[in-house]
Design a protein around this motif. Structure first.
Motif, short mmCIF file in Angstrom:
data_model
loop_
_atom_site.label_atom_id
_atom_site.label_comp_id
_atom_site.label_asym_id
_atom_site.label_seq_id
_atom_site.Cartn_x
_atom_site.Cartn_y
_atom_site.Cartn_z
N MET A 118 38.79 38.64 46.90
CA MET A 118 39.90 39.12 47.72
C MET A 118 40.02 38.21 48.94
O MET A 118 39.02 37.82 49.52
CB MET A 118 39.53 40.56 48.12
N ASN A 163 36.90 43.70 47.51
CA ASN A 163 37.26 45.08 47.84
C ASN A 163 35.95 45.88 47.79
O ASN A 163 35.31 45.97 46.75
CB ASN A 163 38.27 45.62 46.83
N HIS A 184 42.06 44.29 38.54
CA HIS A 184 41.31 43.67 39.64
C HIS A 184 39.82 43.60 39.32
O HIS A 184 39.08 42.84 39.94
CB HIS A 184 41.49 44.47 40.93
N ARG A 185 39.38 44.42 38.39
CA ARG A 185 37.97 44.44 37.98
C ARG A 185 37.92 44.88 36.53
O ARG A 185 38.88 45.46 36.01
CB ARG A 185 37.18 45.40 38.85
N TYR A 221 35.25 48.54 45.05
CA TYR A 221 34.91 48.08 43.70
C TYR A 221 33.41 47.82 43.56
O TYR A 221 32.83 48.03 42.50
CB TYR A 221 35.68 46.81 43.35
N SER A 277 35.80 34.92 40.12
CA SER A 277 35.29 36.29 40.00
C SER A 277 33.76 36.34 40.06
O SER A 277 33.09 35.37 39.69
CB SER A 277 35.74 36.89 38.67
#
Length: 369
Positions: A367, A323, A177-178, A326, A349
Motif C-alpha cells: 500500500m 493495510n 487486495h489479498r 489485512y 506483494s
C-alpha cells in the motif's frame, strides 16, 4: 394434532442450526419461516434464503402422522430460548395455528402453507463426491474465509473457490487486495478435478455448524450445487457462476527477503500501532533493516506510533506499506508459534507462510504510504 413433544434443548438445537441463514427482511414473507416436516419418527427443520437451504433432523420421542407446516422461525426460536432449561415442550397444530405448550405457558403462532415454501431442487448429477473430517474442513475454512470480499461488484469474489485436484482439497479466497490459500488431503479414489465457487453465506454458515470432531462431512459437488451432509444437518447451496482469478499467478514464487517472526509478538505490535490509524486510512509502514523491523503509522492529527522488533535479517533496507487490518486478520486466524514472511521490493506483494508447511499461503499487496 400433536406435531412434536420433546425437551426445550432438543428442539432448540436443530432450530438454531437452520435459522442462521434467515434474513431479517424479506420480500417473500414465507422466507422468514421455518418449515417443520413431520414424518413417523422424526421432524425436519428447514430454512432457506433461495440460495442456501439448511435441513436439521431431530428424532421424535412419539409417533405421529406425516405433516408439513411453516411458522415464523425467529418467534419460535425466541419462545423456546425464553423457556426454562429442561422444560417439556409440545407443538400442537390447531386450525392453521401452531400452539407451543410448556407447563402453564401457551403461545399461538400464525402458520403459512408448506406448499408455498420454496425448496432447492437437488440435482441428480453429482460430479465429485468425497468426505473429510469435520474439524479439518472447519480448520481450512478458518484459514481463508476472512479474505473473502464482502460486496464486491465482481460477485465471484464474494465467496470461496473450492478445488478438488490430485487428492487435495484446495480453498482460495481473495478480495483483490489479498489472497488466502489452504489445502488438505482428501480420501477418495480417482477424484476428477473440479472447481466450484461457494457463496459467502454458505461459508459463514458452514463454519458455524461444523464441529471440532473427526466425524465426517460428506461433500457432493455438481454443476450448479454443492451439498454438505454431517451429523443431523444437510446444507445445500447454489454455486456462484463466474471465473475465479488464477490464484497460482498471484502467489509470488521467489521472494529474496525472508523473515521468521513470532506470530503473537508481531500481532500485538501491529494491534498497538493500529490504534493510531484512522478508519479511512489503515496504512502501516514497515522498515526492514539490519536485525530490526520498525513498524510505524501516523494519522491526520499528526499522531504517531512506532514499534520495533528484533529480527534475524542482514539484507538491504526495505521500506513498504500495508493495510494493517489485512496483517492482523491473518495473524489472528493462524494458530502457530512462528510465521515466515517473504518480501521482494517496496512495490511487490508479501507472502506469509508457516515454516515447514506448504498447505497455507497468504498474499497481501503493498500500500502506498
Amino acid at each position: 394434532m400433536n406435531l412434536l413433544k420433546g425437551k426445550r434443548e432438543a428442539l432448540l438445537a436443530p432450530l438454531q442450526a437452520v435459522t442462521g441463514i434467515i434474513e431479517r427482511r424479506h420480500t417473500l414473507p414465507i422466507l422468514s419461516n421455518v418449515l417443520l416436516s413431520r414424518t413417523a419418527k422424526a421432524i425436519e427443520f428447514v430454512a432457506t434464503d433461495i440460495e442456501v437451504e439448511i435441513t436439521a433432523t431431530m428424532a421424535a420421542e412419539d409417533t405421529a402422522e406425516a405433516k408439513k407446516i411453516t411458522v415464523g422461525a425467529r418467534k419460535l426460536f425466541d419462545i423456546l430460548r425464553a423457556l426454562p432449561e429442561g422444560a417439556d415442550v409440545g407443538l400442537v397444530l390447531q386450525d392453521k395455528r401452531l400452539q407451543v405448550k410448556s407447563g402453564k405457558s401457551r403461545f399461538n403462532l400464525q402458520t403459512l402453507s408448506a406448499e408455498d415454501f420454496p425448496r432447492l431442487v437437488v440435482g441428480e448429477e453429482v460430479g465429485t463426491r468425497f468426505s473429510i473430517p469435520q474439524k479439518m474442513l472447519k480448520s481450512l475454512l478458518g484459514l481463508v474465509q476472512y479474505a473473502m470480499a464482502q460486496q464486491d461488484i465482481r460477485y465471484y469474489l464474494n465467496g470461496l473457490l473450492m478445488v478438488i485436484e490430485d487428492g487435495q482439497l484446495k480453498l482460495v479466497t481473495t478480495d483483490g487486495h489479498r489472497l488466502a490459500f489452504a489445502s488438505g488431503e482428501v480420501a477418495g479414489k480417482n477424484l476428477a478435478k473440479q472447481e466450484v465457487i461457494l457463496p459467502r453465506k454458505t461459508i459463514i454458515e458452514l463454519s458455524k455448524l461444523l464441529e471440532d470432531t473427526d466425524d465426517p462431512v460428506s461433500i457432493e459437488l455438481s454443476a450448479a450445487q454443492a451439498k454438505f451432509s454431517f451429523g443431523n444437518v444437510v446444507l445445500v447451496s447454489k454455486l456462484v457462476d463466474g471465473k475465479f482469478p488464477d490464484y497460482g499467478r498471484v502467489i509470488p514464487q521467489n521472494q529474496p527477503k525472508k523473515l521468521k517472526l513470532e506470530r503473537v509478538v508481531l500481532l500485538q505490535a501491529l494491534q498497538r500501532a493500529a490504534i493510531l490509524t484512522s478508519d479511512k486510512f489503515r496504512g502501516v509502514r514497515w522498515v526492514l533493516g539490519q536485525g530490526t523491523l520498525k513498524i510505524s503509522c501516523s494519522n491526520t492529527e499528526q499522531e504517531e506510533a512506532q514499534e520495533e522488533l528484533d529480527v534475524s535479517y542482514s539484507g538491504e533496507v526495505l521500506d513498504i506499506g500495508f493495510n494493517v487490518s489485512y496483517l492482523v486478520d491473518v495473524l489472528s486466524n493462524l494458530d502457530v508459534a512462528e510465521v515466515e514472511c517473504g518480501l521482494g521490493d517496496g512495490n511487490s506483494s508479501a507472502l506469509f507462510t508457516v515454516p515447514g508447511r506448504s498447505d497455507f499461503k497468504y498474499v497481501v499487496m503493498p500500500m502506498r504510504i
